[in-house]
Design an enzyme around this catalytic site. Sequence first.
Site, PDB file in Angstrom:
ATOM      1  N   GLU A 276      27.096  33.028 -43.927  1.00 25.65           N
ATOM      2  CA  GLU A 276      27.565  34.424 -44.067  1.00 25.65           C
ATOM      3  C   GLU A 276      28.066  34.679 -45.487  1.00 25.65           C
ATOM      4  OE1 GLU A 276      26.842  36.654 -41.813  1.00 25.65           O
ATOM      5  OE2 GLU A 276      26.014  35.001 -40.653  1.00 25.65           O
ATOM      6  N   TRP A 279      25.176  35.522 -47.331  1.00 26.26           N
ATOM      7  CA  TRP A 279      24.702  36.907 -47.144  1.00 26.26           C
ATOM      8  C   TRP A 279      25.391  37.818 -48.165  1.00 26.26           C
ATOM      9  CZ3 TRP A 279      20.742  39.346 -45.090  1.00 26.26           C
ATOM     10  CH2 TRP A 279      20.019  38.732 -44.074  1.00 26.26           C
ATOM     11  N   TRP A 307      14.179  62.512 -42.071  1.00 26.25           N
ATOM     12  CA  TRP A 307      15.546  62.460 -41.541  1.00 26.25           C
ATOM     13  C   TRP A 307      15.925  63.816 -40.971  1.00 26.25           C
ATOM     14  CZ3 TRP A 307      16.778  57.647 -41.071  1.00 26.25           C
ATOM     15  CH2 TRP A 307      16.508  56.716 -42.058  1.00 26.25           C
ATOM     16  N   ASN A 342      31.509  43.021 -37.440  1.00 25.97           N
ATOM     17  CA  ASN A 342      30.121  43.071 -37.922  1.00 25.97           C
ATOM     18  C   ASN A 342      29.119  43.470 -36.845  1.00 25.97           C
ATOM     19  OD1 ASN A 342      27.930  42.478 -39.871  1.00 25.97           O
ATOM     20  ND2 ASN A 342      27.448  40.881 -38.379  1.00 25.97           N
ATOM     21  N   TRP A 360      20.480  57.065 -43.720  1.00 27.47           N
ATOM     22  CA  TRP A 360      21.449  55.966 -43.830  1.00 27.47           C
ATOM     23  C   TRP A 360      22.478  56.222 -44.930  1.00 27.47           C
ATOM     24  CZ3 TRP A 360      21.689  53.520 -48.525  1.00 27.47           C
ATOM     25  CH2 TRP A 360      20.560  53.572 -49.353  1.00 27.47           C
ATOM     26  N   TRP A 383      23.424  48.655 -44.940  1.00 24.49           N
ATOM     27  CA  TRP A 383      22.890  49.916 -44.394  1.00 24.49           C
ATOM     28  C   TRP A 383      21.369  49.947 -44.519  1.00 24.49           C
ATOM     29  CZ3 TRP A 383      24.540  53.725 -41.317  1.00 24.49           C
ATOM     30  CH2 TRP A 383      25.912  53.757 -41.030  1.00 24.49           C
TER      31      TRP A 383
HETATM   32  P1  FAD Z   1      33.138  36.793 -41.450  1.00 25.18           P
HETATM   33  O1  FAD Z   1      32.217  36.719 -40.300  1.00 25.18           O
HETATM   34  O2  FAD Z   1      34.405  36.051 -41.344  1.00 25.18           O
HETATM   35  O3  FAD Z   1      32.300  36.332 -42.722  1.00 25.18           O
HETATM   36  C1  FAD Z   1      32.932  35.807 -43.900  1.00 25.18           C
HETATM   37  C2  FAD Z   1      32.501  36.597 -45.112  1.00 25.18           C
HETATM   38  O4  FAD Z   1      31.089  36.516 -45.276  1.00 25.18           O
HETATM   39  C3  FAD Z   1      32.803  38.074 -45.036  1.00 25.18           C
HETATM   40  O5  FAD Z   1      34.127  38.350 -45.402  1.00 25.18           O
HETATM   41  C4  FAD Z   1      31.788  38.656 -46.004  1.00 25.18           C
HETATM   42  O6  FAD Z   1      32.215  38.541 -47.325  1.00 25.18           O
HETATM   43  C5  FAD Z   1      30.596  37.746 -45.801  1.00 25.18           C
HETATM   44  N1  FAD Z   1      29.671  38.358 -44.844  1.00 25.18           N
HETATM   45  C6  FAD Z   1      29.649  38.203 -43.506  1.00 25.18           C
HETATM   46  N2  FAD Z   1      28.621  38.895 -42.972  1.00 25.18           N
HETATM   47  C7  FAD Z   1      27.996  39.514 -43.987  1.00 25.18           C
HETATM   48  C8  FAD Z   1      26.867  40.370 -44.085  1.00 25.18           C
HETATM   49  N3  FAD Z   1      26.144  40.713 -43.006  1.00 25.18           N
HETATM   50  N4  FAD Z   1      26.513  40.849 -45.292  1.00 25.18           N
HETATM   51  C9  FAD Z   1      27.205  40.493 -46.402  1.00 25.18           C
HETATM   52  N5  FAD Z   1      28.283  39.670 -46.373  1.00 25.18           N
HETATM   53  C10 FAD Z   1      28.673  39.185 -45.187  1.00 25.18           C
HETATM   54  N6  FAD Z   1      30.682  43.738 -45.733  1.00 25.18           N
HETATM   55  C11 FAD Z   1      31.529  43.991 -46.745  1.00 25.18           C
HETATM   56  O7  FAD Z   1      32.187  43.071 -47.231  1.00 25.18           O
HETATM   57  N7  FAD Z   1      31.664  45.259 -47.254  1.00 25.18           N
HETATM   58  C12 FAD Z   1      30.977  46.311 -46.765  1.00 25.18           C
HETATM   59  O8  FAD Z   1      31.113  47.425 -47.263  1.00 25.18           O
HETATM   60  C13 FAD Z   1      30.103  46.081 -45.660  1.00 25.18           C
HETATM   61  N8  FAD Z   1      29.419  47.107 -45.091  1.00 25.18           N
HETATM   62  C14 FAD Z   1      28.588  46.860 -44.020  1.00 25.18           C
HETATM   63  C15 FAD Z   1      27.889  47.917 -43.448  1.00 25.18           C
HETATM   64  C16 FAD Z   1      27.046  47.708 -42.358  1.00 25.18           C
HETATM   65  C17 FAD Z   1      26.270  48.852 -41.772  1.00 25.18           C
HETATM   66  C18 FAD Z   1      26.915  46.408 -41.824  1.00 25.18           C
HETATM   67  C19 FAD Z   1      26.010  46.149 -40.652  1.00 25.18           C
HETATM   68  C20 FAD Z   1      27.592  45.340 -42.397  1.00 25.18           C
HETATM   69  C21 FAD Z   1      28.436  45.551 -43.495  1.00 25.18           C
HETATM   70  N9  FAD Z   1      29.147  44.490 -44.105  1.00 25.18           N
HETATM   71  C22 FAD Z   1      29.974  44.743 -45.162  1.00 25.18           C
HETATM   72  C23 FAD Z   1      28.886  43.086 -43.714  1.00 25.18           C
HETATM   73  C24 FAD Z   1      29.808  42.518 -42.614  1.00 25.18           C
HETATM   74  O9  FAD Z   1      29.882  43.402 -41.526  1.00 25.18           O
HETATM   75  C25 FAD Z   1      31.224  42.242 -43.112  1.00 25.18           C
HETATM   76  O10 FAD Z   1      31.189  41.472 -44.291  1.00 25.18           O
HETATM   77  C26 FAD Z   1      32.051  41.467 -42.074  1.00 25.18           C
HETATM   78  O11 FAD Z   1      32.108  42.185 -40.868  1.00 25.18           O
HETATM   79  C27 FAD Z   1      33.430  41.226 -42.617  1.00 25.18           C
HETATM   80  O12 FAD Z   1      34.230  40.631 -41.651  1.00 25.18           O
HETATM   81  P2  FAD Z   1      34.744  39.160 -41.836  1.00 25.18           P
HETATM   82  O13 FAD Z   1      35.379  38.988 -43.170  1.00 25.18           O
HETATM   83  O14 FAD Z   1      35.588  38.849 -40.651  1.00 25.18           O
HETATM   84  O15 FAD Z   1      33.406  38.333 -41.757  1.00 25.18           O
END
Ligand code: FAD
Length: 473
Positions: A276, A279, A307, A342, A360, A383
């Site tokens: 993650e 990602w 759209w 997420n 989007w 997005w």
């Molecule tokens: P954890 O599951 O604990 O993951 C640890 C870290 O990994 C996160 O803090 C983040 O930095 C990174 N990470 C995890 N999943 C993703 C992912 N899919 N994409 C990129 N990085 C990821 N994340 C943001 O940080 N900022 C945003 O503005 C953002 N917008 C999003 C919009 C949409 C529509 C979606 C579907 C996802 C988005 N995310 C965003 C990705 C993800 O949802 C969040 O990073 C995550 O929910 C953060 O929670 P966490 O720190 O508990 O994640």
Amino acid sequence: MTDDARPAIVWFRDDLRLADNPALDSAVATGRPLVLIYVLDQFSPDLRPLGGAARWWLGRSLASLARSVEAKGGRLLLRRGPAGAVLPALAAECNARAVFWNRRYGAAEIAVDTDVKSALIAGGVEARSFNGALLAEPWSVLNRAGQPFRVFTPFHRTAAEHDVPDPLKAPAQTLTGPDLPSEPLDSWQFEPRQPDWAGGLRETWVPGEAGALARLDTFLDEGLAGYALGRDRPDLAHVSRLSPHLRFGDISPRQILAAVRAAKAPPGDVAKFVAELYWREFSYHLLFHFPDLERRNFQPRFDAMAWRDDPDLLAAWQRGRTGYPLVDAGMRQLWREGWMHNRVRMVAASFLIKHGLIDWRLGEAWFWDTLVDADPASNAASWQWVAGSGADAAPYFRIFNPVIQGAKFDPHGDYIRRYVPELAQVPLSAVHAPWLGGTQLRGAAGCYPPPAVAHAEARDRALAAFEAVKAAG
Ligand code: FAD
């Protein structure tokens, strides 16, 4: 002034911490007096203004950094203006020898940094930049043809081969330097007053470096073991919630990576969590190599998408009143806490794009304004991923059924009941699709709306629209 007495300036941006801060570390290593500054730049061209929730976070995180700096005998200067003017003026004002900063990766930010660098060098001041935000620089991870990656799995494989340096400790030295004028943080008005909508944010978060380290510890103790499966369950506490801390650099990905690898947790959970983090790296890779990510479809054939213009549905989605409980719980969590799980982000975004056929970019903009972790790379990339217009995107025919998603990932309805009080007393049999249960939904918390769009019809409409785009491309 002797050359040794000329200060080193550290320009803080998305790196609001003392530990593992390469720019700060290198400035301290010069042995020079230090000038530490944050510049509120609402003036340079094309910089996207922060949304409300992110501004709230920034204010708190800056206050935390200022306290940490003061505890080490220094002062965090706050100034407002175009960075291209403020930094060279500050360097002249204190006769600085060098300016240090950690890099940013958006096109507008890079343009600002390039201007600052040229102005400093023209004035005889050294300018040095560092990687404080990523595990690997976006230009160092390329495929065999020397091109950027467009697909996550090979990106991840290649990026993970890059050695990640151990995180740096916070400087042991004092952070003292000349006394220079600073603006009061209060004058930047980051705390909302009328109305004060930040109560839920204050209850939920402790922005800043100490808050980030405490959250990391809690995650290592309580969330990491079981992460691989638990991360999809919004009703459980298996995710780290470190995203806003990463966004503003209260903590670095290197610190998190090192801590997670050192933790006693099942290797599968550690590997999933580290993926993650990659990602996030992939999002920055895309932003750097495709700088229009937040504005333009990564796949140009999506420019032909028809759209719909539906302000009522957009407003229902924003307010958490679509009639689909999982979507509404997520949108209300977002409004209250500035954050959303997420899995629910994916379902809520998919609902807007596919059930609503709404561009989007409108969803991205709402998240940008309301998320405390609103991130220039991850928000836009995610997005576009959900829309199907992005790199390595979700297949266009994947249209989440919000009822099935709810039953699968919030199996007891606990998450929904936490954020949708109208459904607090509804039995589990009806909580994911209240309109089917014949249940009386008018409770103390008001009336829960019927579905704003019927799933089956919306699904057919979306498939037709997405297939038309695919056929045209
Ligand atoms: P954890 O599951 O604990 O993951 C640890 C870290 O990994 C996160 O803090 C983040 O930095 C990174 N990470 C995890 N999943 C993703 C992912 N899919 N994409 C990129 N990085 C990821 N994340 C943001 O940080 N900022 C945003 O503005 C953002 N917008 C999003 C919009 C949409 C529509 C979606 C579907 C996802 C988005 N995310 C965003 C990705 C993800 O949802 C969040 O990073 C995550 O929910 C953060 O929670 P966490 O720190 O508990 O994640």
